[in-house]
Scaffold this motif. Sequence first.
Motif, PDB file in Angstrom:
ATOM      1  N   ALA A  25      20.098   5.179   9.095  1.00 46.45           N
ATOM      2  CA  ALA A  25      19.447   6.444   8.730  1.00 46.45           C
ATOM      3  C   ALA A  25      19.558   7.467   9.856  1.00 46.45           C
ATOM      4  O   ALA A  25      19.912   8.628   9.618  1.00 46.45           O
ATOM      5  CB  ALA A  25      17.981   6.200   8.390  1.00 46.45           C
ATOM      6  N   THR A  29      21.812  10.818   9.451  1.00 45.32           N
ATOM      7  CA  THR A  29      21.043  12.064   9.523  1.00 45.32           C
ATOM      8  C   THR A  29      21.618  12.996  10.585  1.00 45.32           C
ATOM      9  O   THR A  29      21.827  14.186  10.336  1.00 45.32           O
ATOM     10  CB  THR A  29      19.563  11.760   9.825  1.00 45.32           C
ATOM     11  OG1 THR A  29      19.034  10.965   8.763  1.00 45.32           O
ATOM     12  CG2 THR A  29      18.748  13.022   9.957  1.00 45.32           C
ATOM     13  N   GLU A  42      14.872  11.368   6.014  1.00 44.90           N
ATOM     14  CA  GLU A  42      14.808  10.074   5.339  1.00 44.90           C
ATOM     15  C   GLU A  42      13.536  10.045   4.501  1.00 44.90           C
ATOM     16  O   GLU A  42      12.457  10.391   4.984  1.00 44.90           O
ATOM     17  CB  GLU A  42      14.773   8.950   6.372  1.00 44.90           C
ATOM     18  CG  GLU A  42      14.625   7.579   5.775  1.00 44.90           C
ATOM     19  CD  GLU A  42      14.470   6.496   6.829  1.00 44.90           C
ATOM     20  OE1 GLU A  42      14.310   5.331   6.426  1.00 44.90           O
ATOM     21  OE2 GLU A  42      14.487   6.801   8.030  1.00 44.90           O
ATOM     22  N   LEU A  52      18.284   2.948   1.118  1.00 47.60           N
ATOM     23  CA  LEU A  52      17.956   4.106   1.939  1.00 47.60           C
ATOM     24  C   LEU A  52      18.095   5.352   1.084  1.00 47.60           C
ATOM     25  O   LEU A  52      19.086   5.513   0.381  1.00 47.60           O
ATOM     26  CB  LEU A  52      18.914   4.172   3.138  1.00 47.60           C
ATOM     27  CG  LEU A  52      18.876   5.417   4.005  1.00 47.60           C
ATOM     28  CD1 LEU A  52      17.531   5.546   4.709  1.00 47.60           C
ATOM     29  CD2 LEU A  52      20.004   5.376   5.028  1.00 47.60           C
ATOM     30  N   LEU A  54      18.126   9.486   1.409  1.00 47.67           N
ATOM     31  CA  LEU A  54      18.177  10.663   2.269  1.00 47.67           C
ATOM     32  C   LEU A  54      17.986  11.909   1.411  1.00 47.67           C
ATOM     33  O   LEU A  54      18.510  11.997   0.303  1.00 47.67           O
ATOM     34  CB  LEU A  54      19.521  10.749   2.994  1.00 47.67           C
ATOM     35  CG  LEU A  54      19.844   9.652   3.988  1.00 47.67           C
ATOM     36  CD1 LEU A  54      21.243   9.870   4.572  1.00 47.67           C
ATOM     37  CD2 LEU A  54      18.818   9.598   5.099  1.00 47.67           C
TER      38      LEU A  54
END
Length: 97
Positions: A25, A29, A42, A52, A54
Motif C-alpha cells: 500500500a 500510494t 488506502e 487492498l 486504494l
Amino acid sequence: MHIGACRLTLYLPDSRSLKDRRQVARSLTARISNKFNVAVAEEADSELRQRLTLLVCAVSSEADHANEMLSQVVDFVEEVRPDVAVLASQVEMISGV
C-alpha cells in the motif's frame, strides 16, 4: 472543475501478513501520487491481508482528462505490479464543482 474518484480493489496473493499488505500500500500510494499528481489513500476497509483498496482522486478542468488520468493509474498498477491482481475499479465523476 471536475473531480474523478476511483476505488481500486486489489488482490495480493503473496501477502503473508498485514505488514506485507501495508508495504504494498505504501509503495503503490507513493508511486501513483508521484507519477500522476493525484491524491491516493488506502481505504481502511478490513483486516484481510490479501485484499487492498486504494482510493484515487483526480481534479481537472475537463471531465475526459480526469477520467483518462484514472484509467492510466489502473494501467500503471497492472504494469508495475504484475504480482497484484486488479479485482475491480470503480470510477465516479463529479462535475460542476
